[in-house]
Motif scaffolding. Structure first.
Motif, PDB file in Angstrom:
ATOM      1  N   ALA A  44       0.859  -1.187   0.000  1.00  0.00           N
ATOM      2  CA  ALA A  44       0.000   0.000   0.000  1.00  0.00           C
ATOM      3  C   ALA A  44       0.897   1.239   0.000  1.00  0.00           C
ATOM      4  CB  ALA A  44      -0.874   0.005   1.243  1.00  0.00           C
ATOM      5  N   GLY A  46       0.648   5.397   0.791  1.00  0.00           N
ATOM      6  CA  GLY A  46      -0.171   6.493   1.290  1.00  0.00           C
ATOM      7  C   GLY A  46       0.170   7.754   0.513  1.00  0.00           C
ATOM      8  N   HIS A  49       5.143  10.062   2.066  1.00  0.00           N
ATOM      9  CA  HIS A  49       5.907  10.984   2.907  1.00  0.00           C
ATOM     10  C   HIS A  49       6.883  10.275   3.850  1.00  0.00           C
ATOM     11  CE1 HIS A  49       3.987  14.366   1.212  1.00  0.00           C
ATOM     12  NE2 HIS A  49       4.393  15.200   2.144  1.00  0.00           N
ATOM     13  N   SER A  50       7.028   8.972   3.707  1.00  0.00           N
ATOM     14  CA  SER A  50       8.074   8.315   4.498  1.00  0.00           C
ATOM     15  C   SER A  50       9.408   8.535   3.803  1.00  0.00           C
ATOM     16  CB  SER A  50       7.795   6.817   4.616  1.00  0.00           C
ATOM     17  OG  SER A  50       6.651   6.628   5.391  1.00  0.00           O
ATOM     18  N   ASP A 107       3.607  17.337  12.658  1.00  0.00           N
ATOM     19  CA  ASP A 107       3.891  18.668  12.113  1.00  0.00           C
ATOM     20  C   ASP A 107       3.120  18.995  10.841  1.00  0.00           C
ATOM     21  OD1 ASP A 107       5.732  19.079  14.062  1.00  0.00           O
ATOM     22  OD2 ASP A 107       7.478  18.604  12.831  1.00  0.00           O
ATOM     23  N   GLN A 111      -0.432  13.352   5.244  1.00  0.00           N
ATOM     24  CA  GLN A 111      -0.371  11.889   5.233  1.00  0.00           C
ATOM     25  C   GLN A 111      -1.771  11.285   5.231  1.00  0.00           C
ATOM     26  OE1 GLN A 111       0.759  13.934   7.699  1.00  0.00           O
ATOM     27  NE2 GLN A 111       2.558  13.106   8.722  1.00  0.00           N
ATOM     28  N   GLY A 115      -1.125   5.416   6.429  1.00  0.00           N
ATOM     29  CA  GLY A 115       0.318   5.617   6.316  1.00  0.00           C
ATOM     30  C   GLY A 115       0.889   6.199   7.597  1.00  0.00           C
ATOM     31  N   THR A 119       3.813   3.818  10.307  1.00  0.00           N
ATOM     32  CA  THR A 119       5.232   4.048  10.623  1.00  0.00           C
ATOM     33  C   THR A 119       5.410   4.699  11.997  1.00  0.00           C
ATOM     34  OG1 THR A 119       5.219   6.246   9.609  1.00  0.00           O
ATOM     35  CG2 THR A 119       5.844   4.389   8.189  1.00  0.00           C
ATOM     36  N   HIS A 122       4.007  10.664  15.076  1.00  0.00           N
ATOM     37  CA  HIS A 122       3.701  11.219  16.398  1.00  0.00           C
ATOM     38  C   HIS A 122       3.818  12.738  16.345  1.00  0.00           C
ATOM     39  CE1 HIS A 122       7.874  12.417  17.046  1.00  0.00           C
ATOM     40  NE2 HIS A 122       8.118  11.386  16.250  1.00  0.00           N
ATOM     41  N   LEU A 172      -4.641  -1.984   5.254  1.00  0.00           N
ATOM     42  CA  LEU A 172      -5.689  -1.451   6.129  1.00  0.00           C
ATOM     43  C   LEU A 172      -6.804  -0.869   5.267  1.00  0.00           C
ATOM     44  CD1 LEU A 172      -3.468   0.424   8.764  1.00  0.00           C
ATOM     45  CD2 LEU A 172      -4.344  -1.915   8.846  1.00  0.00           C
ATOM     46  N   HIS A 388      12.639   5.906  14.250  1.00  0.00           N
ATOM     47  CA  HIS A 388      11.315   6.101  13.631  1.00  0.00           C
ATOM     48  C   HIS A 388      11.302   5.272  12.350  1.00  0.00           C
ATOM     49  CE1 HIS A 388       8.001   8.035  11.556  1.00  0.00           C
ATOM     50  NE2 HIS A 388       7.839   8.960  12.480  1.00  0.00           N
TER      51      HIS A 388
HETATM   52  C1  LIG Z   1       7.486  17.013   5.577  1.00  0.00           C
HETATM   53  C2  LIG Z   1       7.278  15.824   6.491  1.00  0.00           C
HETATM   54  C3  LIG Z   1       6.882  16.022   7.800  1.00  0.00           C
HETATM   55  C4  LIG Z   1       6.704  14.935   8.644  1.00  0.00           C
HETATM   56  N1  LIG Z   1       6.329  15.171   9.948  1.00  0.00           N
HETATM   57  C5  LIG Z   1       6.235  14.121  10.811  1.00  0.00           C
HETATM   58  C6  LIG Z   1       5.900  14.324  12.190  1.00  0.00           C
HETATM   59  O1  LIG Z   1       5.647  15.457  12.625  1.00  0.00           O
HETATM   60  N2  LIG Z   1       5.886  13.246  13.003  1.00  0.00           N
HETATM   61  C7  LIG Z   1       6.187  11.980  12.569  1.00  0.00           C
HETATM   62  O2  LIG Z   1       6.199  11.051  13.370  1.00  0.00           O
HETATM   63  N3  LIG Z   1       6.439  11.753  11.270  1.00  0.00           N
HETATM   64  C8  LIG Z   1       6.478  12.790  10.392  1.00  0.00           C
HETATM   65  N4  LIG Z   1       6.761  12.543   9.071  1.00  0.00           N
HETATM   66  C9  LIG Z   1       6.848  11.153   8.617  1.00  0.00           C
HETATM   67  C10 LIG Z   1       5.476  10.673   8.093  1.00  0.00           C
HETATM   68  O3  LIG Z   1       4.425  11.052   8.944  1.00  0.00           O
HETATM   69  C11 LIG Z   1       5.451   9.140   8.006  1.00  0.00           C
HETATM   70  O4  LIG Z   1       6.526   8.683   7.265  1.00  0.00           O
HETATM   71  C12 LIG Z   1       4.122   8.594   7.441  1.00  0.00           C
HETATM   72  O5  LIG Z   1       4.226   7.197   7.360  1.00  0.00           O
HETATM   73  C13 LIG Z   1       3.783   9.118   6.072  1.00  0.00           C
HETATM   74  O6  LIG Z   1       2.455   8.765   5.749  1.00  0.00           O
HETATM   75  P1  LIG Z   1       2.043   8.480   4.242  1.00  0.00           P
HETATM   76  O7  LIG Z   1       0.565   8.508   4.129  1.00  0.00           O
HETATM   77  O8  LIG Z   1       2.820   9.356   3.349  1.00  0.00           O
HETATM   78  O9  LIG Z   1       2.530   6.953   4.081  1.00  0.00           O
HETATM   79  P2  LIG Z   1       3.603   6.341   3.075  1.00  0.00           P
HETATM   80  O10 LIG Z   1       4.911   6.955   3.331  1.00  0.00           O
HETATM   81  O11 LIG Z   1       3.071   6.349   1.691  1.00  0.00           O
HETATM   82  O12 LIG Z   1       3.629   4.836   3.616  1.00  0.00           O
HETATM   83  C14 LIG Z   1       4.145   4.572   4.896  1.00  0.00           C
HETATM   84  C15 LIG Z   1       3.926   3.109   5.242  1.00  0.00           C
HETATM   85  O13 LIG Z   1       2.545   2.887   5.443  1.00  0.00           O
HETATM   86  C16 LIG Z   1       2.127   1.800   4.670  1.00  0.00           C
HETATM   87  N5  LIG Z   1       0.731   2.012   4.300  1.00  0.00           N
HETATM   88  C17 LIG Z   1       0.186   3.078   3.664  1.00  0.00           C
HETATM   89  N6  LIG Z   1      -1.136   2.877   3.487  1.00  0.00           N
HETATM   90  C18 LIG Z   1      -1.431   1.672   4.039  1.00  0.00           C
HETATM   91  C19 LIG Z   1      -2.609   0.888   4.173  1.00  0.00           C
HETATM   92  N7  LIG Z   1      -3.791   1.298   3.705  1.00  0.00           N
HETATM   93  N8  LIG Z   1      -2.508  -0.305   4.797  1.00  0.00           N
HETATM   94  C20 LIG Z   1      -1.323  -0.768   5.266  1.00  0.00           C
HETATM   95  N9  LIG Z   1      -0.194  -0.078   5.158  1.00  0.00           N
HETATM   96  C21 LIG Z   1      -0.239   1.125   4.562  1.00  0.00           C
HETATM   97  C22 LIG Z   1       3.062   1.785   3.481  1.00  0.00           C
HETATM   98  O14 LIG Z   1       3.128   0.508   2.861  1.00  0.00           O
HETATM   99  C23 LIG Z   1       4.371   2.134   4.154  1.00  0.00           C
HETATM  100  O15 LIG Z   1       4.940   1.023   4.759  1.00  0.00           O
HETATM  101  C24 LIG Z   1       6.934  13.603   8.190  1.00  0.00           C
HETATM  102  C25 LIG Z   1       7.327  13.401   6.857  1.00  0.00           C
HETATM  103  C26 LIG Z   1       7.508  14.492   6.020  1.00  0.00           C
HETATM  104  C27 LIG Z   1       7.950  14.261   4.589  1.00  0.00           C
END
Ligand SMILES: Cc1cc2nc3c(=O)[nH]c(=O)nc-3n(C[C@H](O)[C@H](O)[C@H](O)COP(=O)(O)OP(=O)(O)OC[C@H]3O[C@@H](n4cnc5c(N)ncnc54)[C@H](O)[C@@H]3O)c2cc1C
Length: 438
Positions: A44, A46, A49-50, A107, A111, A115, A119, A122, A172, A388
């Motif tokens: 999957a 999201g 943003h990881s 922050d 997301q 997603g 990960t 927080h 999920l 993280h």
């Molecule tokens: C600018 C920026 C600011 C950020 N700020 C913070 C912060 O303040 N605090 C913090 O803790 N992190 C922060 N992050 C990190 C970010 O919140 C995490 O990396 C988060 O996982 C990103 O969510 P996403 O939707 O982009 O997921 P993705 O990066 O696309 O995916 C993350 C993971 O989730 C899995 N996933 C996605 N959808 C599903 C689903 N439906 N079912 C099962 N698994 C799924 C994916 O396979 C992958 O393993 C930040 C990142 C950036 C780039």
């Protein structure tokens, strides 16, 4: 046709064999079944943003753009079920009619909820957990295409593993969140001497609801963002539109991009630029709806590593990082961010059974980051750090199982629900081990 993809931080690339956008959970289950039959992997994705290659696959990339929105509300209990592809930025609008809000946020809000929890995303606040700690139920599509519900009462082990599961246990479909009555935050942003903050850190984090610290290397100044939860919310007192645009858009994004470019081209200018930035920070006070105060736009691209350490270790860890930067002569233009979280019971949480402080290091997307992150990582590991899952780190399953007490339980559940490794990828195999060779 294979699809090329890169994440937000330009630190992970993929070439997907196929992209699937199922319209509902039955279509999702059919996608998983047919991929598994064809021997393809499924991940999957999201919002991408990881920083780690968590969502990368050479198989089928599943996007839940259609599996979104509010599915159920229990107003009395404050429980809300949303489609797993729902963006955090859409939650305030969905929750507002019920007078509810998310208890805490990070922050940014771009997301997806799935997603974010997968990960361990927080925010900050030593009495508050990360978002996975707010989850009370999940609906998940497993590797054989079955759709199951899990919660603390129902298939508990699957729930504990999958609510912060790196996408390794299934896809999920929906997430049930414990929300709180809508509230406002009063923000106070100001600059203080770093040494003083570190000296009194334990009292400071107890006296503020949500404390966020930024320290620009090469300076002696920390920028404090303290958000207080308002007991009896009144009318919001936001910054004026002009000031908000000037400081949050022009300075925090536009000017930051320019200064980062100068720093990348002429690293020797970085200490002076950082000192100017720290000296010109304006004190600000404003009040607004919680989500608007917790989150802000981040438009300048960067790379990040973040570790959780025991709360009490924070001052010594930051002093040690400062010594390391000085000793190495690096020129670091982006700040350390320091936050906290309450201990929780989420198996793979960075704060599992431990009151935690977070130390995040950032580098502008055009700056080299490997040596800096590696040495800071060594410092944080020595303080009992847990990485993280969505931010860059070098740890593998052997080292991680000593740091995450329930990692072996999560691995057992993974072998039970995904014995063929349909949801595996290289990152998950690195951090959780391979199911097929186990
Ligand atoms: C600018 C920026 C600011 C950020 N700020 C913070 C912060 O303040 N605090 C913090 O803790 N992190 C922060 N992050 C990190 C970010 O919140 C995490 O990396 C988060 O996982 C990103 O969510 P996403 O939707 O982009 O997921 P993705 O990066 O696309 O995916 C993350 C993971 O989730 C899995 N996933 C996605 N959808 C599903 C689903 N439906 N079912 C099962 N698994 C799924 C994916 O396979 C992958 O393993 C930040 C990142 C950036 C780039």
């Amino acid at each position: 046709m294979r699809r090329r993809w890169s994440n937000w931080g330009r630190s992970a690339q993929a070439e997907f064999a196929a992209v699937a956008r199922p319209r509902d959970e039955d279509a999702l289950a059919a996608t998983i079944r047919s991929a598994a039959r064809a021997g393809q992997r499924v991940r999957a994705l999201g919002a991408g943003h990881s920083f780690t290659p968590a969502a990368v696959t050479d198989g089928v990339s599943v996007r839940l753009d259609h599996v979104t929105g509010l599915w159920a509300v229990d107003e009395d209990a404050g429980l809300v079920t949303v489609g797993a592809g729902t963006r955090l930025r859409d939650l305030p609008g969905l929750l507002r009619p019920y007078g509810l809000a998310m208890e805490n946020l990070g922050d940014i809000d771009v997301q997806t909820i799935a997603g974010a929890i997968s990960t361990g995303t927080h925010g900050t606040g030593s009495a508050f957990t990360g978002i996975a700690g707010q989850v009370r139920g999940l609906r998940i599509a497993l590797a054989d295409g079955t759709l199951v519900d899990c919660s603390p009462q129902l298939r508990r082990d699957l729930f504990e593993a999958a609510r912060l599961g790196l996408g390794a246990f299934g896809v999920l479909v929906s997430v049930t969140l414990q929300c709180v009555p809508a509230f406002q935050l009063a923000a106070h942003e100001h600059a203080v001497p770093l040494d003083g903050v570190l000296e009194g850190y334990a009292e400071l984090v107890r006296s503020e609801d949500h404390l966020d610290l930024y320290w620009f290397p090469h300076t002696r100044t920390a920028l404090v963002k303290a958000n207080r939860r308002e007991a009896s919310p009144g009318a919001a007192q936001p910054l004026g539109a002009w000031r908000a645009w000037w400081e949050d858009e022009f300075v925090s994004n536009g000017l930051l991009a320019l200064v980062s470019e100068i720093g990348a081209a002429a690293p020797s200018a970085v200490p002076v630029l950082n000192r100017i930035a720290a000296a010109t920070v304006a004190e600000r006070r404003y009040t607004g709806d919680s989500h608007a105060v917790f989150t802000a736009p981040r438009r300048v691209r960067f790379r990040e590593m973040e570790y959780a350490i025991p709360l009490a270790a924070l001052p010594d860890a930051v002093r040690e990082i400062r010594r390391t930067i000085d000793a190495r002569g690096w020129r670091i233009s982006w700040p350390l961010e320091i936050r906290t979280a309450a201990a929780d019971d989420v198996w793979l949480s960075t704060a599992y059974e431990r009151d935690s402080a977070y130390v995040a290091v950032h580098r502008y997307v055009r700056d080299p980051f490997v040596a800096y992150f590696r040495e800071v990582e060594e410092v944080l590991l020595a303080f009992g750090g847990r990485p993280h899952w969505g931010k860059l780190h070098t740890q593998s399953v052997g080292e991680l199982s000593a740091r995450y007490p329930r990692l072996d339980d999560a691995r057992r559940v993974r072998r039970e629900v995904d014995p063929a490794g349909t949801f595996a990828n290289r990152y998950v195999d690195r951090v959780l081990g391979s199911v097929t060779s186990a």
